[in-house]
Scaffold this motif. Structure first.
Motif: not given
Length: 370
Positions: A195-201, A221-226, A291-302
């Motif tokens: 809550e305190m730090e994810c304004s950057f995301v 899901l993508l947002y929470t992982i990031l 990095s966001i693009q790769l994270c989305a691809k990784l989640l798709r693979n999972i």
């Protein structure tokens, strides 16, 4: 009463920052061997605890020796160690609200913090007032006149901090396994930090939506992982070390497979996702959109892997654990189907909480089991 000048004050802050960078460097290069009172791990591996303690002794000696050579006083250096170690545990103490009320878990946690702080200060004192003077003078350590007793006491003083470190970490971990309140407390800490730090995301909301849709994964899901990964690496010192590693130590970064960037993806994982040599994309891992693009691809693979596991078990009439949040957390953090590591369990709980409005099975084209 201890008095310090303005010059000494700034020196103390400078040395404390340097010590913090050493901690971040150890965590970046050898995270498996890094332990502290706030570490979240499953098993108290004695070999790794001892190794970490010896690393701490070595780093303490080196830092003390360097600044002693630069004419920093022992008072400045000892106070710098106290400041650094105290700040390292104070954040967790505040977030757990240790002093607001008392229970068995909080008392044990406070005790482990005190022991941790005492052992760390002992490392510094021993280096400043015993090891370095003896090293510079080229003389053996002398505690008492009897040589045999001196040797025994010296060995004991060397060894004491190691079981102290192990004791505080083991105690912290045992509380986690036997007391559900500790798990809830750790989960609350992570949620509060998010809550305190994810304004950057939040600033990348459009990119998150874009790549979530492109890879057909839930935006939440993508947002929470990031957010989770950003929270775990929110230290400016750690991010600085990441930049230095990918810029000047590419070979070491690839060989150690260090997690990098906003989504904390390892070079080996990124290599499998984009089918290129890590040397070609390593610096791009520090680019947040990439990095966001790769994270989305990784989640798709999972998610695809979960579907394959499900179909295989159904076709072969095998038992199947349908806890998809555990599967996602385990695969993302450990590369395995099921992990009971503490960090994985916290991720699993937070993913299930933050994605409560998401029908995750819509994204894998199978019905929920049971």
């Amino acid at each position: 009463m201890i008095t310090i000048t303005y010059s000494e004050f700034f020196k103390i802050i400078f040395v404390a920052l340097i010590l913090g960078l050493f901690n971040n460097l150890q965590f970046a290069i050898k995270p498996a061997d890094y332990f502290s009172v706030r570490s979240v791990v499953v098993n108290a591996d004695k070999n790794r605890i001892v190794k970490s303690s010896f690393i701490k002794i070595f780093v303490t000696f080196i830092v003390c020796f360097i600044f002693h050579f630069l004419s920093y006083s022992n008072k400045v250096l000892l106070l710098a160690f106290i400041v650094k170690e105290f700040l390292q545990i104070w954040v967790a103490i505040v977030q757990l609200k240790i002093f607001s009320s008392w229970n068995k878990f909080k008392i044990k946690y406070l005790c482990t913090c005190i022991v941790y702080l005492a052992s760390a200060i002992f490392y510094a004192w021993w280096s400043l007032y015993q090891l370095i003077p003896s090293f510079i003078a080229g003389k053996p350590l002398i505690l008492i006149s009897n040589d045999f007793a001196n040797a025994i006491i010296s060995i004991i003083l060397y060894i004491i901090p190691i079981p102290l470190d192990y004791g505080l970490i083991s105690s912290r971990m045992n509380v986690k396994y036997t007391d559900i309140d500790s798990f809830h407390a750790d989960t609350r800490i992570v949620l509060n930090q998010m809550e305190m730090e994810c304004s950057f995301v939040d600033e990348y909301c459009y990119e998150i939506e874009k790549y979530a849709e492109e890879s057909n994964v839930p935006t939440d899901l993508l947002y929470t992982i990031l957010c989770l990964e950003y929270t775990n690496r929110s230290s400016h010192g750690y991010r600085l070390i990441e930049k230095l590693m990918v810029k000047f130590f590419k070979k070491l970064t690839i060989r150690k497979d260090i997690s990098i960037g906003l989504s904390q993806i390892k070079p080996s994982t990124a290599k499998e996702l984009i089918k290129k040599s890590p040397y070609e994309f390593l610096e791009n891992l520090m680019n947040n959109e990439f990095s966001i693009q790769l994270c989305a691809k990784l989640l798709r693979n999972i998610l695809d892997k979960y579907q394959d596991e499900y179909n295989y078990c159904i076709e072969n009439d095998l038992a199947f654990d349908d806890n998809i949040w555990c599967f996602i957390a385990s695969e993302y953090l450990c590369g395995c189907k099921t992990s009971y590591r503490r960090n994985t369990m916290i991720y699993e709980t937070i993913l299930a909480t933050k994605c409560i409005d998401v029908n995750i099975y819509d994204y894998i084209k199978i019905n929920a089991v049971g």
